[in-house]
Design a protein around this motif. Structure first.
Motif, PDB file in Angstrom:
ATOM      1  N   LEU A 100      15.255  -7.877  24.095  1.00 55.52           N
ATOM      2  CA  LEU A 100      15.621  -7.671  22.814  1.00 55.52           C
ATOM      3  C   LEU A 100      17.212  -7.496  23.079  1.00 55.52           C
ATOM      4  O   LEU A 100      18.057  -8.257  22.601  1.00 55.52           O
ATOM      5  CB  LEU A 100      15.268  -6.762  22.009  1.00 55.52           C
ATOM      6  N   ARG A 101      17.597  -6.822  24.043  1.00 54.03           N
ATOM      7  CA  ARG A 101      18.977  -6.394  24.294  1.00 54.03           C
ATOM      8  C   ARG A 101      19.863  -7.623  24.969  1.00 54.03           C
ATOM      9  O   ARG A 101      20.981  -7.762  24.919  1.00 54.03           O
ATOM     10  CB  ARG A 101      19.278  -5.374  25.158  1.00 54.03           C
ATOM     11  N   GLU A 102      18.895  -8.363  25.693  1.00 57.45           N
ATOM     12  CA  GLU A 102      19.431  -9.588  26.457  1.00 57.45           C
ATOM     13  C   GLU A 102      19.685 -11.029  25.677  1.00 57.45           C
ATOM     14  O   GLU A 102      20.311 -11.688  26.034  1.00 57.45           O
ATOM     15  CB  GLU A 102      18.664  -9.996  27.915  1.00 57.45           C
ATOM     16  N   ARG A 103      19.205 -10.840  24.605  1.00 58.96           N
ATOM     17  CA  ARG A 103      19.432 -12.066  23.689  1.00 58.96           C
ATOM     18  C   ARG A 103      20.697 -12.218  23.266  1.00 58.96           C
ATOM     19  O   ARG A 103      21.622 -11.677  22.745  1.00 58.96           O
ATOM     20  CB  ARG A 103      18.440 -12.112  22.308  1.00 58.96           C
ATOM     21  N   ASP A 109      23.879  -3.612  18.186  1.00 59.65           N
ATOM     22  CA  ASP A 109      23.361  -2.990  19.214  1.00 59.65           C
ATOM     23  C   ASP A 109      22.389  -2.013  18.601  1.00 59.65           C
ATOM     24  O   ASP A 109      22.161  -1.709  17.475  1.00 59.65           O
ATOM     25  CB  ASP A 109      24.581  -1.934  19.701  1.00 59.65           C
ATOM     26  N   ILE A 110      21.582  -1.573  19.699  1.00 59.73           N
ATOM     27  CA  ILE A 110      20.640  -0.612  19.252  1.00 59.73           C
ATOM     28  C   ILE A 110      21.286   0.935  19.235  1.00 59.73           C
ATOM     29  O   ILE A 110      21.362   1.470  20.080  1.00 59.73           O
ATOM     30  CB  ILE A 110      19.445  -0.631  20.144  1.00 59.73           C
TER      31      ILE A 110
END
Length: 452
Positions: A100-103, A109-110
């Motif tokens: 999810l963070r790398e998309r 941001d989370i």
């Protein structure tokens, strides 16, 4: 409070425990936070009991591979299943979050992960990925405080519990008796104790959320704030601060509302023992005749599995439907919040799960308390002996049932109980309005998360 339309929207990842009583408040919390305009919500949920996404178009969903077999999910062992989820889900959750963070097209941001305390694998993943996390307990403050006492009670020799001490008060936990503890007559409590101890640890969590109200549990909240070195936010009852949503895992029978419309004000007893608790066939029959004999209109939820391995309704005694006639309505599942808010409902016979307890208090509906297991015993004790807005009914015998219903719904003592519950409802209304404790804590929580 932040208003809808705020251009800054950060991502919150919610990790609920996959049971109805845990899923409801987590999704309601997510809806309340999203309604402030500050956040978008992603719900990371196990494959087990995965919600119907079409009921929640406002949320994104992230399935977590849980590695459970049909044999795992068919067994009724809540503790063993939760323990297995914490082992099986950690890696898959971490991999999902990393993707999810790398998309490259991900614009948000989370901000943090908010997890049910029973899903403590989420805290471990958050720590390793250096994402802030917040623990959310869906039980009462009193129950959370109780969990912290179990290790010392075990050290002092009070655990394992002895039947001879069942009615004695628990040291440091008045007014709870030993029989009110969640581990009383709990098979496999040796696995439950470490689960409760681990799920109560905040670990790397930067805050503690509770679905409760300051005015309801001041002394228990004071204990918890002394025990934990993180900010506390009491944001309950979350169902009253969230936009309406349907998170039921069982199909709700909305037709019961039309039936309630035909009943007189405060005349009807609503009966539901929740989504997990079970009784035996003899108890079901005693409930049926107690309701038949009480002469009050009633709406009774007999869900599949209420009697283990049965549809339940097919076990109702011969002659019951004919005697009751139009005075009673039996359904498989109810839209409970709508039912409790209906003016015809004058009392709630409940298992005293924390969600049901808060929902009843929020609508000013006094309760008949028949706890089945877990925190329900402690909740029932508080309802009947501390807040004094409910009557305890532990003996599932038709005569006792009939007497309890008549006492609550057709006596001066019952009217006094009703007035106390009406007073509590008034305090809840004050708490969720601007300037009230819940309103202010939600506002502070939004600012706190955005400052992380």
């Amino acid at each position: 409070m932040a208003k809808a339309g705020d251009p800054r929207r950060r991502l919150l990842v919610l990790v609920p425990c996959p049971y109805q009583g845990h899923l409801n408040p987590m999704l309601q919390l997510g809806a309340a936070l999203q309604s402030t305009g500050s956040f978008s919500i992603t719900v990371a949920h196990t494959e087990f009991n995965f919600p119907n996404q079409s009921n929640h178009p406002q949320f994104h969903f992230l399935p977590i591979a849980d590695g459970l077999s049909d044999a795992d999910t068919s067994l009724r062992g809540f503790v063993s299943l939760v323990l297995k989820l914490n082992v099986n889900c950690k890696t898959s959750f971490q991999e999902s979050l990393t993707r999810l963070r790398e998309r490259t097209d991900w614009q948000e941001d989370i901000a943090c992960i908010i997890y049910d305390g029973l899903m403590y694998f989420a805290e471990e993943v958050a720590r390793e990925l250096k994402i802030p996390c917040i623990i959310f307990r869906t039980c009462s403050a009193a129950t959370s405080s109780l969990y912290n006492e179990y290790p010392q009670l075990q050290e002092e020799g009070f655990i394992p519990l002895q039947d001879s001490k069942a009615l004695e008060f628990v040291p440091r936990l008045h007014p709870l008796r030993f029989k009110d503890l969640s581990i009383y007559k709990f098979e496999g409590f040796e696995n439950l104790l470490p689960l409760l101890e681990r799920s109560s640890q905040v670990g790397s969590s930067v805050a503690f959320l509770l679905n409760t109200i300051e005015c309801l549990e001041q002394s228990s909240l004071m204990k918890l704030r002394q025990a934990y070195p993180v900010p506390f936010f009491t944001v309950g009852p979350v169902h009253k601060i969230a936009p309406p949503l349907s998170s039921s895992l069982i199909e709700e029978d909305e037709s019961c509302i039309a039936w309630l419309n035909k009943q007189a004000k405060n005349s009807t007893l609503y009966v539901s023992l929740g989504s997990v608790a079970s009784i035996d066939e003899k108890e079901l029959v005693e409930m049926a005749w107690g309701l038949a004999n009480c002469q009050q209109p009633f709406l009774w939820v007999v869900r599949p599995g209420l009697v283990h391995g049965s549809e339940g309704i097919n076990l109702l005694p011969d002659g019951f439907a004919e005697i009751v006639g139009e005075r009673g309505r039996v359904i498989k599942w109810a839209p409970q919040q709508k039912v409790l808010a209906h003016e015809s409902v004058g009392a709630f016979w409940s298992h005293c799960g924390w969600n049901s307890t808060l929902e009843s208090i929020s609508e000013g509906v006094p309760m008949i308390c028949t706890p089945c297991f877990g925190d329900q015993r402690g909740n029932a004790r508080y309802l009947s002996h501390v807040w004094r807005v409910g009557l305890l009914l532990e003996d599932m015998e038709r005569g006792e049932i009939e007497r309890a219903i008549k006492k609550l719904m057709a006596s001066e003592e019952g009217e006094t109980v009703r007035q106390r519950m009406t007073d509590l409802k008034r305090e809840v209304i004050h708490a969720i309005k601007e300037g009230g404790s819940t309103y202010d804590f939600l506002d502070e929580l939004v600012k706190y998360i955005n400052a992380l």
